[in-house]
Design an enzyme around this catalytic site. Structure first.
Site, PDB file in Angstrom:
ATOM      1  N   GLU A   1       8.605  -4.446 -14.151  1.00 56.32           N
ATOM      2  CA  GLU A   1       7.759  -3.864 -15.005  1.00 56.32           C
ATOM      3  C   GLU A   1       8.590  -3.702 -16.207  1.00 56.32           C
ATOM      4  O   GLU A   1       9.061  -2.612 -16.334  1.00 56.32           O
ATOM      5  CB  GLU A   1       7.348  -2.507 -14.660  1.00 56.32           C
ATOM      6  CG  GLU A   1       6.474  -2.525 -13.255  1.00 56.32           C
ATOM      7  CD  GLU A   1       5.249  -1.506 -13.298  1.00 56.32           C
ATOM      8  OE1 GLU A   1       4.063  -1.916 -13.217  1.00 56.32           O
ATOM      9  OE2 GLU A   1       5.859  -0.375 -13.484  1.00 56.32           O
TER      10      GLU A   1
ATOM     11  N   GLU B   1       7.752   5.693 -16.120  1.00 59.41           N
ATOM     12  CA  GLU B   1       7.360   6.910 -16.427  1.00 59.41           C
ATOM     13  C   GLU B   1       8.088   7.965 -15.740  1.00 59.41           C
ATOM     14  O   GLU B   1       8.677   8.936 -16.525  1.00 59.41           O
ATOM     15  CB  GLU B   1       5.644   6.981 -16.339  1.00 59.41           C
ATOM     16  CG  GLU B   1       5.180   5.939 -17.562  1.00 59.41           C
ATOM     17  CD  GLU B   1       3.802   5.607 -16.990  1.00 59.41           C
ATOM     18  OE1 GLU B   1       3.291   6.168 -15.914  1.00 59.41           O
ATOM     19  OE2 GLU B   1       3.371   4.489 -17.659  1.00 59.41           O
TER      20      GLU B   1
ATOM     21  N   HIS C   1       9.375   4.493 -11.021  1.00 63.53           N
ATOM     22  CA  HIS C   1       8.452   3.843 -12.085  1.00 63.53           C
ATOM     23  C   HIS C   1       9.020   4.405 -13.482  1.00 63.53           C
ATOM     24  O   HIS C   1       9.509   5.430 -13.403  1.00 63.53           O
ATOM     25  CB  HIS C   1       6.936   4.799 -11.901  1.00 63.53           C
ATOM     26  CG  HIS C   1       5.912   3.964 -13.025  1.00 63.53           C
ATOM     27  ND1 HIS C   1       6.033   4.109 -14.337  1.00 63.53           N
ATOM     28  CD2 HIS C   1       5.162   2.958 -12.931  1.00 63.53           C
ATOM     29  CE1 HIS C   1       4.941   3.270 -14.949  1.00 63.53           C
ATOM     30  NE2 HIS C   1       4.342   2.808 -14.111  1.00 63.53           N
TER      31      HIS C   1
ATOM     32  N   SER D   1       0.602  -4.430 -18.490  1.00 66.95           N
ATOM     33  CA  SER D   1      -0.454  -5.003 -19.213  1.00 66.95           C
ATOM     34  C   SER D   1      -1.248  -6.041 -18.524  1.00 66.95           C
ATOM     35  O   SER D   1      -1.612  -7.110 -19.176  1.00 66.95           O
ATOM     36  CB  SER D   1      -0.282  -5.321 -20.488  1.00 66.95           C
ATOM     37  OG  SER D   1       0.022  -3.989 -21.264  1.00 66.95           O
TER      38      SER D   1
ATOM     39  N   GLY E   1       1.327  -0.656 -20.494  1.00 67.00           N
ATOM     40  CA  GLY E   1       0.469   0.171 -21.425  1.00 67.00           C
ATOM     41  C   GLY E   1       0.364  -0.072 -23.015  1.00 67.00           C
ATOM     42  O   GLY E   1      -0.251   0.561 -23.746  1.00 67.00           O
TER      43      GLY E   1
ATOM     44  N   LYS F   1      -2.189   6.389 -11.919  1.00 66.09           N
ATOM     45  CA  LYS F   1      -1.464   7.501 -12.668  1.00 66.09           C
ATOM     46  C   LYS F   1      -2.276   8.601 -12.801  1.00 66.09           C
ATOM     47  O   LYS F   1      -2.904   8.892 -11.786  1.00 66.09           O
ATOM     48  CB  LYS F   1      -1.126   6.880 -14.393  1.00 66.09           C
ATOM     49  CG  LYS F   1      -0.512   5.470 -14.257  1.00 66.09           C
ATOM     50  CD  LYS F   1      -0.045   4.902 -15.344  1.00 66.09           C
ATOM     51  CE  LYS F   1       0.685   3.734 -15.386  1.00 66.09           C
ATOM     52  NZ  LYS F   1       1.245   3.065 -16.542  1.00 66.09           N
TER      53      LYS F   1
ATOM     54  N   ASN G   1      -2.272   1.597  -9.772  1.00 69.51           N
ATOM     55  CA  ASN G   1      -1.508   2.749 -10.048  1.00 69.51           C
ATOM     56  C   ASN G   1      -2.620   3.443 -11.126  1.00 69.51           C
ATOM     57  O   ASN G   1      -2.462   3.116 -12.389  1.00 69.51           O
ATOM     58  CB  ASN G   1      -0.145   2.290 -10.668  1.00 69.51           C
ATOM     59  CG  ASN G   1       0.598   3.718 -10.962  1.00 69.51           C
ATOM     60  OD1 ASN G   1       0.143   4.658 -10.895  1.00 69.51           O
ATOM     61  ND2 ASN G   1       1.758   3.511 -11.778  1.00 69.51           N
TER      62      ASN G   1
ATOM     63  N   GLY H   1      -1.825  -0.864 -14.109  1.00 69.32           N
ATOM     64  CA  GLY H   1      -2.198   0.345 -14.228  1.00 69.32           C
ATOM     65  C   GLY H   1      -3.645   0.471 -14.944  1.00 69.32           C
ATOM     66  O   GLY H   1      -4.522   0.711 -14.310  1.00 69.32           O
TER      67      GLY H   1
HETATM   68  P1  PGA Z   1      -0.501  -1.059 -17.443  1.00 69.47           P
HETATM   69  O1  PGA Z   1       0.573  -0.242 -16.227  1.00 69.47           O
HETATM   70  O2  PGA Z   1      -1.097  -2.121 -16.275  1.00 69.47           O
HETATM   71  O3  PGA Z   1      -1.292  -0.130 -18.019  1.00 69.47           O
HETATM   72  O4  PGA Z   1       0.344  -1.700 -18.438  1.00 69.47           O
HETATM   73  C1  PGA Z   1       1.379  -0.793 -15.427  1.00 69.47           C
HETATM   74  C2  PGA Z   1       2.094   0.124 -14.755  1.00 69.47           C
HETATM   75  O5  PGA Z   1       2.590   1.175 -15.223  1.00 69.47           O
HETATM   76  O6  PGA Z   1       2.419   0.031 -13.423  1.00 69.47           O
END
Ligand code: PGA
Length: 251
Positions: free
Chosen positions: A168, A98, A96, A214, A174, A12, A10, A235
């Site tokens: 998640e 976000e 997601h 992460s 993140g 983003k 992803n 991500g």
């Molecule tokens: P991250 O994001 O690997 O940067 O923690 C994962 C995601 O939001 O799908």
């Protein structure tokens, strides 16, 4: 039953046109043929070009990061499921955290998006997961159970079998903080048990449940080795070809 192993990136809101093209080419060049399905989730603007680069690679698929719930119409700035399908998109990331946090997406809205994605012959990657305070209260199963029920349980068994779930935990996205392999396994097994109860053992056993939050080359192997973890939604580490490929290779 052998479930499909999946690693989905992803991106983003990262990478301009050239950087996206270069990342895609680097991934194509480094990817070895395997049974793992690898999915790239760039911003909309990259979809056509990424598709051109990956279209002859058999285990590489394209995902969008969102879509609108309506089929078409006066929704300035939005993109429909039919448009995505016409660009060879096979998967759409929905729910997601976000999008839930910054764009006020509710499970009711996400359920409509899931329907339109399925109607267009694509697979939703449905994201669920609890924020830190819910985990600290020990209420994570309750919340994730509600998210699953509200967004997915209106589906027929046939449609449910086309869904990919990504667990998640919001506190791990993140942040550099991952769920422990045991925490991931526990939640994945719980999600699978909910699907079994609502549908059947067959649907539950066939469902790929990805972990996200992460995931890095150094922790992917341990997380992916858990019984009910069928891969990852990546991500930050999907933005570097070497890291992303190392994660793919860590099964
Ligand atoms: P991250 O994001 O690997 O940067 O923690 C994962 C995601 O939001 O799908």
């Amino acid at each position: 039953m052998k479930r499909k192993q999946i690693v989905a990136g992803n991106w983003k809101m990262n990478k301009d046109y050239e950087a996206g093209r270069d990342l895609t080419k680097a991934i194509v060049n480094a990817l070895k043929p395997s049974d793992t399905l690898v999915i790239l989730g760039p911003p909309y603007i990259h979809l056509m070009n990424v598709n051109r680069i990956i279209k002859d690679v058999s285990n590489l698929e394209l995902a969008a990061q969102n879509c609108h719930e309506a089929v078409s119409g006066a929704y300035t700035g939005e993109v429909s499921a039919g448009m995505l399908k016409s660009c060879d998109v096979g998967y759409v990331i929905l729910g997601h955290s976000e999008r839930r946090a910054y764009f006020n997406e509710t499970d009711e809205l996400i359920a409509k998006k899931i329907d339109v994605v399925l109607e267009h012959g694509m697979h939703p990657i449905y994201c669920c997961g609890e924020p830190l305070e819910v985990r600290e209260d020990g209420k994570q199963n309750e919340l994730v159970g509600e998210q699953i029920e509200q967004a997915l349980f209106h589906l027929s068994a046939e449609d449910m079998a086309k869904v990919v779930i990504a667990y998640e935990p919001v506190w791990a996205i993140g942040t550099g903080k991952t769920a422990s392999p045991e925490q991931a396994q526990e939640m994945h097994a719980y999600i699978r048990s909910l699907i079994e109860k609502q549908y059947s053992a067959e649907v539950a056993q066939g469902l790929s449940i990805l972990y996200g939050g992460s995931v890095k080359p150094k922790n992917a192997g341990e997380i992916f080795s858990q019984e009910d973890v069928d891969g990852g939604l990546i991500g930050g580490a999907s933005l570097k070809a070497d890291d992303f490929i190392a994660i793919v290779n860590s099964f």
